[in-house]
Design a protein around this motif. Sequence first.
Motif, PDB file in Angstrom:
ATOM      1  N   GLN A 169      27.596   4.531 -24.842  1.00 41.61           N
ATOM      2  CA  GLN A 169      29.483   3.636 -24.323  1.00 41.61           C
ATOM      3  C   GLN A 169      28.780   2.552 -24.091  1.00 41.61           C
ATOM      4  O   GLN A 169      30.017   1.533 -25.034  1.00 41.61           O
ATOM      5  N   TYR A 170      27.737   2.010 -23.363  1.00 36.86           N
ATOM      6  CA  TYR A 170      28.015  -0.151 -23.726  1.00 36.86           C
ATOM      7  C   TYR A 170      28.027  -0.175 -24.901  1.00 36.86           C
ATOM      8  O   TYR A 170      28.268  -1.166 -25.642  1.00 36.86           O
ATOM      9  N   HIS A 171      26.098   0.493 -25.980  1.00 38.08           N
ATOM     10  CA  HIS A 171      26.191   0.188 -26.783  1.00 38.08           C
ATOM     11  C   HIS A 171      27.385  -0.177 -27.987  1.00 38.08           C
ATOM     12  O   HIS A 171      27.605  -0.617 -29.100  1.00 38.08           O
ATOM     13  N   GLY A 172      28.045   0.614 -28.261  1.00 43.68           N
ATOM     14  CA  GLY A 172      29.424   1.044 -28.804  1.00 43.68           C
ATOM     15  C   GLY A 172      30.624   0.252 -28.156  1.00 43.68           C
ATOM     16  O   GLY A 172      31.045  -0.147 -29.453  1.00 43.68           O
ATOM     17  N   ARG A 173      30.886  -0.290 -26.906  1.00 46.35           N
ATOM     18  CA  ARG A 173      31.620  -0.956 -26.916  1.00 46.35           C
ATOM     19  C   ARG A 173      31.034  -2.825 -26.819  1.00 46.35           C
ATOM     20  O   ARG A 173      32.023  -3.403 -27.327  1.00 46.35           O
TER      21      ARG A 173
END
Length: 310
Positions: A169-173
Amino acid sequence: MQHKKVKAPPFEWSFLLPSYWLVWLSIVLLYSISWLPYKVQRGLSKGMGKLLQIFARRRYQIAKRNLELCFPNLTQEQRDRLLRANLEHAGMAIFETSMGWWWPNWRVAQQAEFENYQLIEEILAKGKGVLAFAIHNMNLEFACRVVGLKNPSVVFYRKHKNKLMEYMQYHGRTRSNKYMIPRKDVLGLLSALNDGEVCFYLPDQDYGRTKCEYAPLFAVPQVATTTGSLLFAGQANCESVFMVSVRTTTGYKIKVLPGLENFPSGDDNYDVTRVNQMIEKMIMLAPEQYLWMHKRFKTRPDPNEPSLYR
């Protein structure tokens, strides 16, 4: 000024343990689907929506109840039709998340269209921050990636409970956001606005009894509405706009609407009422695409009052 930014979670070798294999299976499946033609993914979303009705029954019932509360003047058939369409968009939201996280910029740009984005550019040209009030439309995850093509933004961030999903989630956002700050870091968002950043704030959910006013929303006369929007608009060197993402027949349109005049005015209830009116306006652009699965009317003025969801 230094901000308390959310730190990038590192990859952990424990992610390869059997306890994460089902999560990996879901990630690989969604990643693979994300590379299918967009029209194919839209077709699959119908089946996904039917699965959600079966396996996310509680959320389905919440959405049904919210539609009853907000639109009592609609016939049962009209509300059922709206609910079915909402489930389809909920199914598509799963694919839109993977699109937002993993699509290359060129593919995102093919689906993106903006309306009145110059309102944001005009505020930035004044050396001010932009406080963009948005709503929880189903396609929000992908819409943030779209907006990031124009101007990477700053947002509040809530960590995922699953460590592997938090990593993803972090790296996607961060592909669309300039940086993210902890969801309760009020000073961090104020600082970002003072630094001339584009910051998103979503005032359309029930954040509890603290720092709220009760104002109408659709047919519900007293709805707990956060006053956080007034705090940020009143204390930071910024101007506000409203922003909503709508899925169209050809892709996604990001609409920017002018902010409220004399905001905040000093009358908190009057101001949050105006915010709710704008939220209604944005929802009604595509009511089937809104996140009706959230208990928006959970907090009642009288804590002893029966829940609207019983």
